[in-house]
Motif scaffolding. Structure first.
Motif, mmCIF file in Angstrom:
data_model
loop_
_atom_site.group_PDB
_atom_site.id
_atom_site.type_symbol
_atom_site.label_atom_id
_atom_site.label_comp_id
_atom_site.label_asym_id
_atom_site.label_seq_id
_atom_site.Cartn_x
_atom_site.Cartn_y
_atom_site.Cartn_z
ATOM 1 N N ARG A 1 0.821 -1.078 -0.158
ATOM 2 C CA ARG A 1 -0.067 0.010 0.001
ATOM 3 C C ARG A 1 0.883 1.243 0.048
ATOM 4 O O ARG A 1 0.937 2.184 0.901
ATOM 5 N N THR B 1 -2.836 4.102 -2.980
ATOM 6 C CA THR B 1 -4.131 3.317 -3.175
ATOM 7 C C THR B 1 -4.895 4.112 -4.302
ATOM 8 O O THR B 1 -4.914 5.308 -4.466
ATOM 9 N N GLY C 1 -4.708 -1.205 -2.644
ATOM 10 C CA GLY C 1 -3.388 -0.593 -2.573
ATOM 11 C C GLY C 1 -2.296 -1.230 -3.690
ATOM 12 O O GLY C 1 -2.650 -2.370 -4.137
ATOM 13 N N ALA D 1 -0.416 6.516 0.647
ATOM 14 C CA ALA D 1 -0.677 5.418 1.644
ATOM 15 C C ALA D 1 0.605 5.095 2.485
ATOM 16 O O ALA D 1 1.243 5.743 2.700
#
Length: 258
Positions: free
Chosen positions: A39, A42, A63, A162
């Protein structure tokens, strides 16, 4: 023990060398997590609803990491794992970002090991400054992992910051701190020594017996023997031989003194 030697792992360059090693170790952990986390960015799963081989996970953000992606919710899969391979090309920028992150990890492992060795072994200060430059290069490589945001995936879809991207920032900061601290590490003091020098106390001097013996040989030479006997039973014997010419000179000097 040789001059300037210290016991193993006694921080010959001071406590800052230990701080460098600790910071480098934590930085390496951040780099490894950045590389393996799926991730980094995302993307809304709606963008992949009609893509073959993708599961339908609507209303979530899927992700994508440097080496893995989120095939199912909270399930990381490598990009090149056979039929599970992600069907969309991420582009050259993603490949570059992944390559720089891998280089950062490889050099980070080497630099971290060296930094711990410096806590135990004294070395030239120029070598430590070179290690600081290496940490700076690792910081740059780690920063180039953000090229991910220029990948084709993020051009076609809206990529959001992320977890792994946050770890990447932490890694960059830690490598920068390790580089800065490396330039503050002091050189090894070669005048320091841990050898134990013999010390003679006043008590030892009182228990020492000296005996001096002079023998004049037939050839006119003289042998002087000095024996030093210590209270512990040890004995030191010193022998000096004086030639005939030297004895005649001593005799002349005595005659003048009289």
């Amino acid at each position: 023990m040789a001059k300037g030697c210290r016991p193993c792992c006694s921080l010959p360059h001071g406590w800052l060398s230990l701080a460098v090693a600790i910071v480098a170790t934590i930085g390496l952990c951040m780099s490894l997590n950045t590389l393996s986390n799926c991730r980094f960015v995302t993307v809304s799963d709606d963008a992949f609803a009609n893509m073959p081989g993708m599961s339908g996970m609507m209303d979530i953000n899927r992700g994508f990491g440097l080496t893995t992606y989120e095939k199912y919710e909270n399930s990381c899969q490598p990009y090149n794992e056979g039929w599970d391979r992600f069907p969309e090309d991420l582009g050259a920028m993603h490949i570059a970002a992944r390559a720089f992150a891998i280089v950062a990890v490889v050099f980070g492992v080497i630099a971290m090991i060296i930094s711990w060795c410096i806590c135990c072994i004294s070395c030239d200060i120029r070598f430590i400054k070179g290690l600081g430059i290496t940490f700076g290069c690792i910081m740059v490589f780690q920063g180039l992992a953000f090229l991910f945001f220029g990948a084709d995936l993020c051009k076609r879809h809206e990529c959001a910051f992320a977890n792994a991207a946050g770890l990447n920032i932490a890694a960059i900061i830690l490598w920068a701190v390790a580089s800065f601290l490396s330039f503050l590490v002091r050189p090894f003091d070669e005048s320091a020594t841990d050898s134990v020098l013999p010390v003679t106390s006043d008590v030892d001097q009182k228990n020492v017996t000296e005996k001096i013996t002079e023998i004049i040989n037939a050839d006119g030479t003289k042998v002087i023997t000095k024996e030093v006997l210590h209270a512990d039973g040890s004995k030191i014997v010193e022998t000096t031989k004086i030639g005939k010419d030297d004895l005649e000179k001593e005799g002349d000097m005595e005659a003048i003194d009289v």
